[in-house]
Scaffold this active site. Structure first.
Site, mmCIF file in Angstrom:
data_model
loop_
_atom_site.group_PDB
_atom_site.id
_atom_site.type_symbol
_atom_site.label_atom_id
_atom_site.label_comp_id
_atom_site.label_asym_id
_atom_site.label_seq_id
_atom_site.Cartn_x
_atom_site.Cartn_y
_atom_site.Cartn_z
ATOM 1 N N HIS A 87 -9.242 -9.539 -19.495
ATOM 2 C CA HIS A 87 -10.581 -9.195 -18.492
ATOM 3 C C HIS A 87 -10.379 -10.355 -17.293
ATOM 4 O O HIS A 87 -10.933 -11.257 -17.256
ATOM 5 C CB HIS A 87 -11.905 -9.546 -18.878
ATOM 6 C CG HIS A 87 -12.190 -8.155 -19.973
ATOM 7 N ND1 HIS A 87 -12.958 -7.157 -19.317
ATOM 8 C CD2 HIS A 87 -12.122 -7.973 -21.025
ATOM 9 C CE1 HIS A 87 -13.411 -6.614 -19.999
ATOM 10 N NE2 HIS A 87 -12.627 -6.718 -21.164
ATOM 11 N N GLU A 112 -11.416 -10.264 -14.301
ATOM 12 C CA GLU A 112 -12.605 -10.488 -13.629
ATOM 13 C C GLU A 112 -13.451 -11.756 -13.971
ATOM 14 O O GLU A 112 -14.370 -12.090 -13.147
ATOM 15 C CB GLU A 112 -13.412 -9.169 -13.499
ATOM 16 C CG GLU A 112 -14.184 -8.987 -14.951
ATOM 17 C CD GLU A 112 -13.382 -8.232 -15.909
ATOM 18 O OE1 GLU A 112 -13.907 -7.547 -16.900
ATOM 19 O OE2 GLU A 112 -11.843 -8.108 -15.873
ATOM 20 N N CYS A 123 -8.978 -3.618 -20.036
ATOM 21 C CA CYS A 123 -9.238 -3.553 -21.326
ATOM 22 C C CYS A 123 -9.508 -1.965 -21.708
ATOM 23 O O CYS A 123 -8.604 -1.411 -21.954
ATOM 24 C CB CYS A 123 -10.763 -4.144 -21.566
ATOM 25 S SG CYS A 123 -11.270 -4.620 -23.316
#
Length: 242
Positions: A216, A218, A110
């Site tokens: 993202h 994660e 990001c």
């Protein structure tokens, strides 16, 4: 038997109102699940410390966060630009140079992809809604939970991302209002959102691992194989530097 878990350095989030550092747990969980040990870096550092970090850690993850100050890519502040952390900007841009000099694996997420691009001479859209027209506006700041994908990415064949994704397209989440506009010299755009917005860059000639993604992963790796492999390839590249 090699029991070494690669040490993964993460750039910290910065609460500018309280001048406090913090980290979103999702990054730490993803790194640990991929076989790495996450370590959060400080912001206030000396040049010699950054060089030491670059040698001491196996991989470097440039995390998400606030906007990067437009002065770092030669622009005035656009009216829709958000908050910045000058401490992060200065530290991360210097860290990037040190890490690249040490040829360590690099992943930007990001804000991180934007930092990589700016640090190497590229620039960004300061505000997508006002600067990047779309006939069907994509929700780049999605209205639902981060663990749910919101749009697709088209991947350049033969790229590192294509190897990781094992597909021509992937579904990603999205929570940003800025993105790469002009790609820095030496970097290659290899992933695009609908309407052509750049969402992934890599450095083809980099000796280890160099990848930046606008989404993202994660928040996706527990249910998405491509996101899981992304962290796995990144951490494994750190193990190879030993």
């Amino acid at each position: 038997m090699n029991t070494h878990r690669p040490l993964i350095a993460l750039t910290p989030y910065h609460n500018t109102e309280k001048d406090e550092l913090y980290m979103r747990p999702a990054y730490l969980k993803a790194i640990r699940a991929a076989g790495g040990t996450p370590i959060i870096l400080p912001l206030e550092t000396e040049e010699t410390e950054l060089s030491h970090f670059a040698e001491a850690f196996d991989c470097f993850l440039f995390t998400g966060g606030p906007d990067i100050h437009p002065f770092f890519f030669g622009e005035e502040t656009q009216r829709h630009c958000g908050n910045v952390s000058l401490k992060r900007d200065h530290m991360e841009l210097k860290l990037l140079k040190a890490v690249m000099s040490a040829k360590k694996p690099i992943l930007g997420i990001c804000r991180g992809i934007q930092l990589l691009n700016i640090g190497l001479g590229g620039n960004i859209y300061q505000d997508l809604p006002s600067q990047f027209p779309e006939d069907f506006p994509i929700a780049h700041s999605q209205p639902f939970d981060y663990s749910i994908p919101s749009h697709t990415i088209t991947i350049t064949p033969g790229s590192l991302l294509a190897k990781i994704a094992e597909s021509k397209t992937i579904r990603v989440n999205s929570m940003h209002h800025q993105a790469i506009r002009e790609v820095a010299p030496g970097l290659a755009p290899v992933g695009y959102a609908p309407h052509g917005l750049i969402e992934c860059i890599e450095m083809p000639d980099y000796p280890t691992f160099f990848l930046g993604v606008q989404w993202h992963p994660e928040y996706l790796w527990e249910q998405d194989d491509a996101a899981k492999r992304l962290f796995g390839e990144f951490v494994n590249a750190g193990g190879l530097t030993k």
